[in-house]
Scaffold this motif. Structure first.
Motif, short mmCIF file in Angstrom:
data_model
loop_
_atom_site.label_atom_id
_atom_site.label_comp_id
_atom_site.label_asym_id
_atom_site.label_seq_id
_atom_site.Cartn_x
_atom_site.Cartn_y
_atom_site.Cartn_z
N TRP A 68 0.83 -1.20 0.00
CA TRP A 68 0.00 0.00 0.00
C TRP A 68 0.87 1.26 0.00
CZ3 TRP A 68 -0.90 4.39 2.73
CH2 TRP A 68 -2.08 5.08 2.45
N ILE A 69 1.93 1.26 0.83
CA ILE A 69 2.84 2.41 0.89
C ILE A 69 3.48 2.64 -0.48
CG2 ILE A 69 5.10 3.15 1.77
CD1 ILE A 69 4.27 1.98 4.50
N LYS A 70 3.93 1.55 -1.13
CA LYS A 70 4.57 1.67 -2.43
C LYS A 70 3.62 2.29 -3.46
CE LYS A 70 7.17 -0.99 -5.85
NZ LYS A 70 7.61 -2.32 -6.26
N GLN A 71 2.34 1.90 -3.40
CA GLN A 71 1.37 2.40 -4.38
C GLN A 71 0.85 3.79 -4.05
OE1 GLN A 71 -1.50 -0.75 -4.10
NE2 GLN A 71 -0.44 -2.05 -5.56
N ASN A 72 0.81 4.17 -2.76
CA ASN A 72 0.11 5.38 -2.37
C ASN A 72 0.97 6.50 -1.78
OD1 ASN A 72 -2.94 4.66 -2.62
ND2 ASN A 72 -1.96 2.87 -1.73
N LEU A 73 2.11 6.17 -1.19
CA LEU A 73 2.92 7.19 -0.54
C LEU A 73 4.28 7.41 -1.21
CD1 LEU A 73 2.36 6.43 3.28
CD2 LEU A 73 1.19 8.13 1.86
N LEU A 74 4.89 6.34 -1.67
CA LEU A 74 6.25 6.41 -2.19
C LEU A 74 6.28 7.25 -3.45
CD1 LEU A 74 9.08 5.28 -1.60
CD2 LEU A 74 8.49 3.30 -2.96
N LYS A 75 7.15 8.26 -3.47
CA LYS A 75 7.19 9.20 -4.60
C LYS A 75 8.33 8.92 -5.57
CE LYS A 75 3.76 11.61 -3.07
NZ LYS A 75 2.45 11.18 -3.50
N GLU A 76 9.44 8.36 -5.10
CA GLU A 76 10.57 8.15 -6.00
C GLU A 76 11.45 7.00 -5.52
OE1 GLU A 76 13.86 11.22 -5.19
OE2 GLU A 76 12.01 12.31 -4.83
#
Length: 101
Positions: A44-52
């Motif tokens: 979920w973090i990879k899809q929704n929060l991680l920017k780069e």
């Protein structure tokens, strides 16, 4: 159906730079068939929060070596790591221990 889970997710030690420099994220994970665990939180973090540069945070289905994970201020190794079932109001902290030189 698992209820939504509200969490405080924090990034430190330089890891916040991958998330637009934002250290604290108050997130609510949506309902899903199975209970939320750290493994599904990372997706979920990879899809929704991680920017780069996801390779600096995720390796396979876990965090890359050098990232310390704390669940409510306890080392995730004591809590079952990827299999830890998230509880409402948990505080999950990711701290990068890798520093360039």
């Amino acid at each position: 159906m698992a209820a939504p889970v509200s969490l405080l997710v924090e990034f430190g030690g330089g890891a916040e730079l991958l998330f637009d420099g934002i250290k604290k994220h108050q997130v609510t994970l949506p309902c899903q068939p199975e209970p939320w665990d750290i493994r599904s939180l990372l997706k979920w973090i990879k899809q929704n929060l991680l920017k780069e540069r996801p390779e600096l945070f995720i390796q396979g289905d876990t965090v890359r070596p050098g990232i310390l994970v704390l669940i409510n201020d306890a080392d995730w190794e004591l809590m079952g790591e990827l299999d830890y079932k998230l509880q409402d109001k948990d505080n999950i902290i990711f701290i990068s221990t890798l520093h360039g030189g």
